[in-house]
Design an enzyme around this catalytic site. Structure first.
Site, short mmCIF file in Angstrom:
data_model
loop_
_atom_site.label_atom_id
_atom_site.label_comp_id
_atom_site.label_asym_id
_atom_site.label_seq_id
_atom_site.Cartn_x
_atom_site.Cartn_y
_atom_site.Cartn_z
N CYS A 66 59.77 36.79 63.58
CA CYS A 66 60.09 36.52 64.70
C CYS A 66 59.62 35.38 65.35
O CYS A 66 60.23 34.60 66.17
CB CYS A 66 60.27 37.75 65.68
SG CYS A 66 58.82 38.75 65.79
N GLU A 112 61.85 44.10 72.25
CA GLU A 112 61.50 42.78 71.92
C GLU A 112 62.35 42.44 70.62
O GLU A 112 62.77 43.07 69.79
CB GLU A 112 60.23 43.08 71.26
CG GLU A 112 59.06 43.23 71.89
CD GLU A 112 58.84 42.35 73.06
OE1 GLU A 112 58.08 41.37 72.75
OE2 GLU A 112 59.09 42.64 74.25
#
Ligand SMILES: Cc1cc2nc3c(=O)[nH]c(=O)nc-3n(C[C@H](O)[C@H](O)[C@H](O)COP(=O)(O)OP(=O)(O)OC[C@H]3O[C@@H](n4cnc5c(N)ncnc54)[C@H](O)[C@@H]3O)c2cc1C
Length: 1006
Positions: free
Chosen positions: A794, A760
């Site tokens: 993020c 990720e």
């Protein structure tokens, strides 16, 4: 109260109520009056639920629509004749066909006219002059007023200044006129003599953008600073000021602020002030008692307005979303009964307070009047109040009894008043609302006058809306997320301050590795420091070598043999224990992240919640997967699809979500039956060490959870390459992530697996602001999404793509809003922008800003307060006119920097938003159903948020993760996530032994 007295009271309530009904019937609007026509239109709109929803949503966005074409387009989108039943004429006007331009202009004019009429019913005027006309009309009809400036919350000091100035204008323009009115004793005097003729109602959230229960002292300081001059002005002009009550999150602040300002020498002896208490709150009576007790301390009278409460739907939905007990009564009769109890208390205290009662419910008003009569009060000792535009026949009825009726008069522009207008429309049309039952549905008067408490057993008397739970019946999941901490509670704020102190007390502690259940100290240490004050060492973490990594993998490999055979139930039980411990120590864990990673209070608390959710969710999921394997038997053959754990999982986690992501990846791996070696980010290694200790304490067998802090380039890389590591679960930057993917793809000697890579990475997330967006909400959401935690999530927003039509006003407003974003060390409760994680990051972001400023227009650069000295802080920065094709526009920033780009139309906005290598989160602010639909289809992101901020996802409800270069496309917190940590195996068994069919049901195959 004796039974006789009660009986007499009940009889009087009935008599008074019937009298009010009779008088109201006489005052019902007639077909030759505008009010009658407006009522017909309202009833027509409300006939069909879909039509009503579409019409109200359209009205809500109407003021933001610039021209006839936009109005026609939106009307068509909200009331699409294909889906919404409507009269044939309207259908023809809106359907396809010739003369589109002309029809658009007809539709535009009609819609504007209709909305103005509707708004005019509830809004008394757009400026002091037009409000004055309404006031004088009401005065001629025997009613007085309280003025409210429309607007709810403000995003900037400039907006708050404008809000205050509107009140000042009202005072300055209306007071001199009011002084000249010929006296009307009923309206102008109470039991103590003349009353102020000008009466204002204010909302505290309009007085400053910072009104947040997380930091009451700061809120009171900020809001108080604008409240005092306004009070001064009102007092000097002889006007009355009432403080309205808003949603419960502000209630404590509002009470405290009111009490503290009204105890100041300047205002203490001023009786022309008041505050609202709400009977729909389960502890509304407590608020009332508190105010009455405080009256003794203050020594001077003030007014209390009793209402049921205007935010019932928002309160119940908000509580359900936050998994908290709703603060309001859940059955209508309970609010009604509570109102009566509180009214009785107030009427018994007329010497101490001036009671005022705001309701359009005949039973409620009749109770007040009958109780006042029983206590032999004169009508001057209390007051009745109504809202402008609501229940007008009732107003006439009350006036007809010779009493003072005060009408709440909202005034101002339609746009900031939309929230108010919609609340009134909904209140008017609520099935449970008295007005609809009495005046539209014409329910029996006798029934409507029943005692709410006595009416309770036959709940048919007043229908009851059910509490909407978070998990509707048709939901595919029964998972219930943990609740975040409410910082409205003083107790919780104290706990957080205590936990920060506690963690400070642990500063400098050493944290060893954990390999095969054994704590191992090493020579080399990493000092994990407080990024807001790097001289503070949060903890000294032992660093592993590659040899330690080998030992950890060996221990995990060995432990896997037994761990894989434990039942899902046992593994789930251990994870639930971890969740319980995290829950028990949530303040300590949050405080740790505040100090170690610079996460603001709410973010740190949310991180703990998410970690708890991951543990419980994956526990639930593995039980589901194991207990309900997929079967598809064929005659004589049994087929089952099962999932087996893979082996050793290397968890390589980031510092941005120190507990949630590290804990989440580990919990998933463990739930699936794997063993883990956790290599956390250096800046979050103390948090990780504590999590691993919790796993150890709850009884994970030795070797199942191993803790291996170390250098990414050596130990991290070694883990990725290791032949006995079957899964790499990585979250971090794309530079490292891509290297991890490449390295993991190579099959090394002795390696019997293709490694599963769960990687990720970052995002360069955009929010699109459409030209019909609610700009206040959009600005607030972009500010939050871009600057909370200094933009180091993020999911943070780094680009705002704004439609040309609202570009300039968006830029103007966002700068105003950004000026007051609290910056500072994360341990200060109000902080939004904390420090960056390390010096190199700070320098990198500063360099980016320098380049960006050279290429585009620097719109805003915040100022760092003195407390930031020495920490890794970067001021929140906004760059406008960024060219979407410039390299600057494509870089991931990971800091408090927002680029604003202009888009000519909606399609271009989508194209710009998608013009990035990443696809993680994205947002859209729009009120166009067609644009929302297009974004759902074309906005290429893993998590799309519409009309809300883009940070803060919830496990299960909003599975998180992106695609393109944002990641390998797995969704953490989704039902599929565990499968990535497992191998799927299909097992087929021939059940036909020598022709014997074991299952009788299959004998027909012979
Ligand atoms: C002059 C004036 C000033 C006001 N100021 C404020 C203010 O400062 N703050 C504020 O919040 N409101 C304020 N209000 C709005 C007021 O709260 C609503 O107009 C009022 O609640 C409507 O109540 P009612 O008695 O007129 O009608 P009713 O129809 O008898 O009651 C409706 C009310 O019952 C409650 N209710 C609805 N459904 C349920 C349910 N299922 N379970 C439990 N309770 C339910 C809600 O409060 C709803 O508004 C003010 C109203 C007036 C007239």
């Amino acid at each position: 109260m004796t039974t006789d007295v009660q009986r007499h009271l009940d009889a009087r309530i009935r008599e008074i109520g019937l009298d009010l009904f009779e008088r109201a019937a006489e005052a019902m609007p007639r077909p030759w009056q505008k009010a009658w026509w407006l009522e017909q239109v309202t009833q027509f709109v409300e006939r069909d639920a879909r039509f009503k929803t579409g019409a109200y949503e359209f009205v809500e966005c109407l003021p933001s629509l610039r021209d006839d074409a936009a109005i026609a387009r939106h009307l068509f989108e909200y009331l699409d004749p294909k889906n919404v039943p409507m009269p044939a004429t309207l259908h023809r006007l809106m359907g396809p066909g010739p003369l589109r331009g002309m029809r658009e202009s007809v539709i535009g004019s009609m819609a504007r006219f209709g909305a103005e009429q509707m708004a005019g019913r509830f809004i008394a005027g757009h400026d002091p002059r037009s409000a004055l006309r309404t006031i004088e009309r009401l005065r001629n009809q025997g009613m007085t007023f309280t003025l409210d400036v429309l607007g709810e919350f403000v995003t900037s000091p400039a907006q708050a200044d404008r809000y205050v100035q509107s009140y000042v204008d009202l005072i300055e323009q209306i007071t001199p006129v009011a002084r000249a009115w010929s006296p009307l004793p009923i309206l102008d005097e109470d039991d103590e003599g003349p009353m102020p003729r000008v009466n204002l109602s204010i909302k505290l959230t309009g007085l400053d953008p910072f009104f947040d229960p997380i930091d009451p002292a700061r809120s009171i300081e900020h809001v108080g600073a604008r409240l005092r001059p306004l009070l001064r002005k009102a007092r000097k002009a002889g006007a009355f000021v009432n403080v309205d009550m808003e949603s419960t999150q502000y209630r404590r602040l509002a009470l405290d602020l009111f009490k503290s300002v009204m105890m100041e020498d300047e205002f203490r002896d001023w009786s022309d002030v008041g505050i609202v208490v709400q009977a729909y709150l389960t502890d509304g009576e407590r608020d009332l008692r508190e105010l009455i007790e405080w009256r003794t301390q203050r020594g001077y009278r003030f007014a209390i307005r009793l209402v049921k409460g205007a935010y019932w739907d928002a309160e119940t939905a908000g509580a359900a979303r936050a998994r908290r007990t709703p603060p309001v009564w859940m059955r209508k009769w309970e609010s009604d009964a509570c109102f009566e109890r509180m009214a009785r208390t107030m009427l018994a205290c007329t010497a101490e307070i001036r009671p005022t009662f705001a309701s359009h419910n005949v039973r409620t008003l009749a109770f007040v009047l009958a109780e006042a009569e029983r206590l032999r009060l004169s009508p001057k000792q209390y007051e009745l109040q109504n809202l402008y535009g609501m229940g007008d026949p009732l107003k006439a009825a009350v006036v007809g009894t010779g009493r003072c009726l005060r009408v709440y008069l909202p005034c101002g522009a339609l746009m900031p008043g939309m929230g108010y207008l919609i609340r009134r429309l909904l209140e008017n049309s609520s099935n449970e609302g008295f007005l609809k039952q009495a005046f539209t549905e014409r329910a029996s008067h006798e029934r409507l006058l029943l005692d709410p408490a006595a009416a309770r057993p036959s709940s048919a008397a007043l229908p009851t809306r059910r509490y909407r739970d978070t998990v509707p019946e048709d939901s595919m999941s029964s998972f219930v997320n943990a609740a975040n901490t409410s910082f409205t509670s003083q107790d919780n704020r104290r706990k957080m301050i205590g936990a920060i102190e506690y963690v400070r007390g642990e500063f400098g502690r050493e944290y060893p590795l954990l390999i095969g259940g054994e704590a191992i100290s090493t020579e080399v240490r990493h000092d994990s420091v407080n990024p807001a004050k790097p001289s503070e060492v949060v903890g000294r973490v032992c660093l592993a070598s590659t040899a330690d990594a080998d030992r950890a993998v060996a221990a995990a490999y060995k432990a896997f043999r037994d761990w894989r055979t434990t039942s899902a139930t046992d593994r789930a039980a251990l994870l639930r224990k971890v969740a319980d411990r995290l829950e028990m120590r949530r303040f300590e864990f949050a405080a740790g992240m505040i100090l170690e990673c610079g996460k603001p209070w709410r973010e740190a608390d949310g991180d703990v919640t998410e970690a708890i959710d991951h543990c419980r969710y994956y526990a639930e999921q593995i039980e589901r997967i194991e207990s309900r394997p997929r079967r598809r038997d064929l005659p004589g053959e049994e087929n089952v699809l099962v999932y087996s754990p893979k082996g050793v999982v290397a968890v390589i986690s980031p510092w941005a979500f120190p507990l949630a992501i590290m804990g989440g990846m580990s919990a998933a791996a463990l739930a699936a039956g794997n063993t883990v070696v956790i290599k956390p980010a250096g800046h979050a290694s103390v948090t990780a060490a504590k999590f691993v200790q919790v796993c150890h304490d709850v009884g994970f067998p030795p070797g199942v959870v191993n803790f291996l802090p170390g250098e990414g380039a050596s130990v991290g890389a070694h883990l990725v390459e290791h032949a006995d590591v079957q899964v790499v679960a990585f979250t971090g930057s794309d530079v490292v992530g891509m290297a991890v993917l490449q390295s993991g793809a190579r099959v090394r000697p002795g390696q019997a697996y293709i490694k599963k890579m769960i990687v990720e990475m970052g995002g360069h997330n955009a929010i699109i602001i459409d030209d019909d967006a609610d700009l206040d909400r959009a600005v607030q959401a972009v500010i939050d999404s871009a600057f909370v935690q200094a933009g180091q999530k993020c999911s943070s927003c780094s680009r705002a793509v704004v439609l040309a039509g609202v570009y300039d006003s968006f830029c103007e407003r966002i700068v105003e809003a950004a000026r007051c974003v609290p910056i500072g060390p994360a341990e200060a409760p109000a902080t939004v922008v904390g420090p960056l994680i390390e010096k190199e990051e700070m320098q990198r972001v500063l360099r980016h800003i320098e380049r960006a400023t050279a290429e585009a227009r620097l719109l805003h650069r915040g100022e760092l307060p003195a407390e930031c000295e020495g920490g890794y802080f970067v001021p929140p920065t906004i760059i406008a006119d960024v060219d979407p094709s410039s390299p600057l526009a494509g870089e991931e920033i990971f800091g408090p920097v927002l680029s604003i780009m202009r888009a000519a139309d909606f399609q271009e906005a989508i194209d710009i938003a998608n013009q990035t290598r990443y696809a993680l989160t994205g947002g859209l602010f729009s009120r166009s159903p067609a644009h929302i639909e297009r974004a759902r289809r074309d906005f290429a992101v893993g998590n799309l948020y519409i009309n809300r901020r883009i940070i803060g996802s919830q496990v299960d409800a909003q599975p998180f993760g992106g695609f393109k270069l944002s990641g390998t496309g797995v969704k953490a917190g989704s039902p599929d996530y565990l499968l990535h940590y497992m191998d799927a195996r299909c097992i087929t068994e021939n059940t036909l032994r020598s022709g014997l069919v074991p299952d009788e049901s299959q004998t027909n195959l012979a």
